[in-house]
Design an enzyme around this catalytic site. Structure first.
Site, PDB file in Angstrom:
ATOM      1  N   HIS A   1       0.781  -1.213   0.092  1.00 18.60           N
ATOM      2  CA  HIS A   1      -0.076  -0.071  -0.140  1.00 18.60           C
ATOM      3  C   HIS A   1       0.772   1.178  -0.010  1.00 18.60           C
ATOM      4  O   HIS A   1       2.282   1.132   0.397  1.00 18.60           O
ATOM      5  CB  HIS A   1      -0.806   0.108   1.279  1.00 18.60           C
ATOM      6  CG  HIS A   1      -0.257   0.119   2.811  1.00 18.60           C
ATOM      7  ND1 HIS A   1       0.241   1.346   3.217  1.00 18.60           N
ATOM      8  CD2 HIS A   1      -0.056  -0.768   3.452  1.00 18.60           C
ATOM      9  CE1 HIS A   1       0.685   0.951   4.104  1.00 18.60           C
ATOM     10  NE2 HIS A   1       0.710  -0.190   4.469  1.00 18.60           N
TER      11      HIS A   1
ATOM     12  N   CYS B   1       3.389  -4.913   6.590  1.00 19.86           N
ATOM     13  CA  CYS B   1       2.861  -4.377   5.075  1.00 19.86           C
ATOM     14  C   CYS B   1       4.241  -4.167   4.532  1.00 19.86           C
ATOM     15  O   CYS B   1       5.035  -3.778   4.940  1.00 19.86           O
ATOM     16  CB  CYS B   1       1.827  -3.407   5.213  1.00 19.86           C
ATOM     17  SG  CYS B   1       0.314  -3.855   5.865  1.00 19.86           S
TER      18      CYS B   1
END
Length: 403
Positions: free
Chosen positions: A327, A345
């Site tokens: 992201h 992440c």
């Protein structure tokens, strides 16, 4: 066909009897002529007895727990069926089909659970047959959701998902109700992630262009523990281009390839270099793609008072059920390519996050390597390829899990 042969036998027998009578008349042995006549008469009686057979019904009178997904069939043993009716306890007549030759009758609609049906069949020879039976009465029923969606184009790492609405006790029965058809043919197999979630995957990544059809015919199937299938389901999909990303903590970069050709290499920041937050190594399958979403640390047990967060992010592409995404992280651009800052992440710039999300599709592969983390669990939901084929191919239908 048997009656037809019997008639031919009767004619032949009569013809031979005539020859015998003629021959015996020449010799004057009348007692022999009487025996031949008796034999002919006996053959005719046998043929008549053979003709007078009632229709045959595929279920027996008094049968219980009959599978409602199976067709009921009535066969003529004579010259054909003149009338067949099948009604339930409310008087509703079941739709049916009669074969072109009039000798076979078949139900043309699915029967219901917990029903009593009565069949009355009459043959053209006047013989009749009747049977009453009841279908299964489930304690509960369940549906099954399939993925990917019908008519979708997916990546070479896409596995087929079957999510049942309630836990399945008889895993083998559930598997037996499912058919996976591929063109060209590939080697593949089932594996259960838990009692409600089943997967099917090939031994190796799919070849681009492969066509896949999935049929889950669970209606009428006893799935164990009193639970039966409620509704059949099906899907189909096509394997698209091979798109694979390789995220390497040794270089703090992620390279994206399409059909073997390098498209882009971008700097990244992985999960912090701790046993708790390091990004797991292994093979990930791309899942959902969200142009924007809220990331909330409480979803994986990190409270706000413990340094948690609730942050809106752009271009979040799912890599795991456990909350790992590629992201946009504009706040960590300075760290990207240099050191790790996230809670697991893969952080990239906003421009790279948008490009990545547009370049990949569901079922594409991301390989993470050289982090200090362990390997993504094969039971994660998007980590299927981390279960070795040597284990997967054995299956686990004979097991049950605690969840």
């Amino acid at each position: 066909m048997r009656v037809f042969r019997g008639r031919r036998g009767a004619v032949a027998g009569s013809f031979l009897a005539v020859l015998a009578i003629g021959s015996l008349a020449l010799t004057g042995c009348t007692i022999e002529r009487s025996d031949a006549q008796e034999q002919s008469s006996q053959q005719s009686t046998e043929v008549e007895a053979e003709e007078a057979q009632a229709p045959v019904i595929s279920v027996d009178d008094g049968d219980e727990d009959v599978d409602p997904s199976e067709s009921v069939i009535v066969k003529s043993m004579g010259d054909g069926l003149s009338k067949v009716t099948m009604t339930n306890e409310e008087g509703y007549e079941v739709e049916s089909e009669l074969s072109d030759d009039g000798r076979s009758w078949t139900t043309a609609e699915t029967l219901g659970y917990n029903r009593t049906y009565t069949i009355k069949a009459t043959d053209k020879n006047g013989e009749t047959a009747t049977a009453s039976f009841s279908t299964a009465t489930p304690a509960a029923t369940t549906n099954v959701a399939l993925s990917p969606l019908a008519d979708s184009v997916v990546g070479v790492g896409q596995t087929i998902g079957f999510r049942f609405g309630s836990p399945v006790k008889d895993r083998k029965a559930a598997q037996d109700a499912i058919t996976v058809t591929t063109s060209p043919k590939v080697e593949g197999g089932f594996y259960w992630l838990n009692n409600s979630e089943l997967r099917w995957r090939p031994a190796e990544y799919w070849e681009p262009g492969t066509e896949v059809t999935v049929e889950a015919d669970i209606y009428g199937k006893d799935l164990g523990g009193g639970v039966w299938g409620e509704t059949d389901n099906a899907t189909n999909f096509t394997i698209g281009d091979k798109v694979e990303a390789v995220a390497d903590d040794a270089t703090k970069t992620m390279s994206v390839y399409k059909n073997g050709e390098l498209l882009r290499t971008m700097p990244v920041s992985f999960g912090r270099d701790t046993s708790e937050w390091a990004t797991p190594n292994g093979t990930y399958i791309i899942g959902d793609r969200n142009e924007s979403m809220i990331m909330d640390s409480t979803t994986f047990g990190l409270g706000y008072e413990e340094g948690g967060y609730r942050t809106p992010v752009k271009y979040a592409t799912q890599m795991s059920y456990s909350g790992i995404y590629v992201h946009a992280a504009p706040w960590s651009v300075g760290a990207q390519g240099s050191y790790n800052t996230s809670h697991g992440c893969i952080n990239v710039s906003t421009e790279n996050a948008q490009w990545f999300q547009e370049a990949v599709k569901r079922g594409d592969i991301v390989t993470v390597k050289n982090t200090i983390g362990e390997t993504l669990s094969g039971y994660d939901g998007l980590g299927d390829w981390n279960i070795p084929w040597s284990e997967w191919s054995k299956g686990n239908a004979d097991q049950t899990s605690a969840w």
